[in-house]
Write a protein that holds these residues in place. Structure first.
Motif, PDB file in Angstrom:
ATOM      1  N   LEU A   1      22.910  24.140  51.904  1.00 20.09           N
ATOM      2  CA  LEU A   1      22.842  24.800  53.206  1.00 20.09           C
ATOM      3  C   LEU A   1      21.668  24.296  54.035  1.00 20.09           C
ATOM      4  O   LEU A   1      21.791  24.112  55.248  1.00 20.09           O
ATOM      5  N   MET A   2      20.542  24.075  53.376  1.00 18.57           N
ATOM      6  CA  MET A   2      19.374  23.567  54.096  1.00 18.57           C
ATOM      7  C   MET A   2      19.656  22.182  54.670  1.00 18.57           C
ATOM      8  O   MET A   2      19.274  21.887  55.804  1.00 18.57           O
ATOM      9  N   ALA A   3      20.338  21.341  53.925  1.00 13.52           N
ATOM     10  CA  ALA A   3      20.678  20.009  54.413  1.00 13.52           C
ATOM     11  C   ALA A   3      21.647  20.098  55.586  1.00 13.52           C
ATOM     12  O   ALA A   3      21.481  19.395  56.586  1.00 13.52           O
TER      13      ALA A   3
ATOM     14  N   LEU B   1      12.105  22.804  53.667  1.00 12.18           N
ATOM     15  CA  LEU B   1      11.646  23.874  52.796  1.00 12.18           C
ATOM     16  C   LEU B   1      10.460  24.604  53.414  1.00 12.18           C
ATOM     17  O   LEU B   1      10.421  25.833  53.455  1.00 12.18           O
ATOM     18  N   LYS B   2       9.522  23.844  53.930  1.00  7.97           N
ATOM     19  CA  LYS B   2       8.313  24.414  54.535  1.00  7.97           C
ATOM     20  C   LYS B   2       8.665  25.337  55.700  1.00  7.97           C
ATOM     21  O   LYS B   2       8.131  26.438  55.832  1.00  7.97           O
ATOM     22  N   ASP B   3       9.588  24.898  56.541  1.00  7.44           N
ATOM     23  CA  ASP B   3       9.979  25.680  57.708  1.00  7.44           C
ATOM     24  C   ASP B   3      10.738  26.944  57.323  1.00  7.44           C
ATOM     25  O   ASP B   3      10.493  28.020  57.872  1.00  7.44           O
ATOM     26  N   LEU B   4      11.662  26.819  56.381  1.00 12.18           N
ATOM     27  CA  LEU B   4      12.421  27.987  55.936  1.00 12.18           C
ATOM     28  C   LEU B   4      11.506  29.004  55.270  1.00 12.18           C
ATOM     29  O   LEU B   4      11.601  30.200  55.535  1.00 12.18           O
TER      30      LEU B   4
ATOM     31  N   PRO C   1      25.857  35.659  51.908  1.00  5.30           N
ATOM     32  CA  PRO C   1      25.331  35.482  50.546  1.00  5.30           C
ATOM     33  C   PRO C   1      26.232  34.610  49.670  1.00  5.30           C
ATOM     34  O   PRO C   1      25.747  33.817  48.858  1.00  5.30           O
ATOM     35  N   GLY C   2      27.531  34.704  49.872  1.00  3.89           N
ATOM     36  CA  GLY C   2      28.474  33.885  49.107  1.00  3.89           C
ATOM     37  C   GLY C   2      28.388  32.401  49.408  1.00  3.89           C
ATOM     38  O   GLY C   2      28.884  31.579  48.647  1.00  3.89           O
ATOM     39  N   ASP C   3      27.763  32.053  50.524  1.00  2.04           N
ATOM     40  CA  ASP C   3      27.541  30.639  50.835  1.00  2.04           C
ATOM     41  C   ASP C   3      26.395  30.083  49.997  1.00  2.04           C
ATOM     42  O   ASP C   3      26.314  28.872  49.771  1.00  2.04           O
ATOM     43  N   ILE C   4      25.525  30.964  49.545  1.00  2.00           N
ATOM     44  CA  ILE C   4      24.342  30.562  48.779  1.00  2.00           C
ATOM     45  C   ILE C   4      24.576  30.686  47.276  1.00  2.00           C
ATOM     46  O   ILE C   4      24.211  29.809  46.507  1.00  2.00           O
TER      47      ILE C   4
END
Length: 72
Positions: free
Chosen positions: A10-12, A18-21, A59-62
């Motif tokens: 999801l982050m990609a 990571l730092k920003d999230l 949540p199901g996406d994670i």
């Protein structure tokens, strides 16, 4: 049975570092890294809620459930 955390995917897709999230959800980069690398043993609902809010997902996406390939 195994629960996988697909936070890295999801982050990609959202092009967020990571730092920003971590800064946006209010946890340390180290703790977020544990989630991202499947090393966390648990996740607070409040943290999951913040991640979903920032990444605009469910949540199901994670969290993904995998069944064992071996039958008993």
């Amino acid at each position: 049975m195994h629960i996988r955390i697909e936070l890295d995917v999801l982050m990609a897709q959202r092009q967020i570092r990571l730092k920003d999230l971590a800064a946006q959800i209010g946890i340390t980069e180290a703790n977020l890294s544990k989630l991202k690398t499947q090393k966390a043993k648990a996740i607070r609902f409040s943290t999951l809620e913040k991640i979903c809010e920032v990444l605009e997902c469910q949540p199901g996406d994670i969290l993904k459930y995998e069944m064992n390939s071996k039958k008993k």
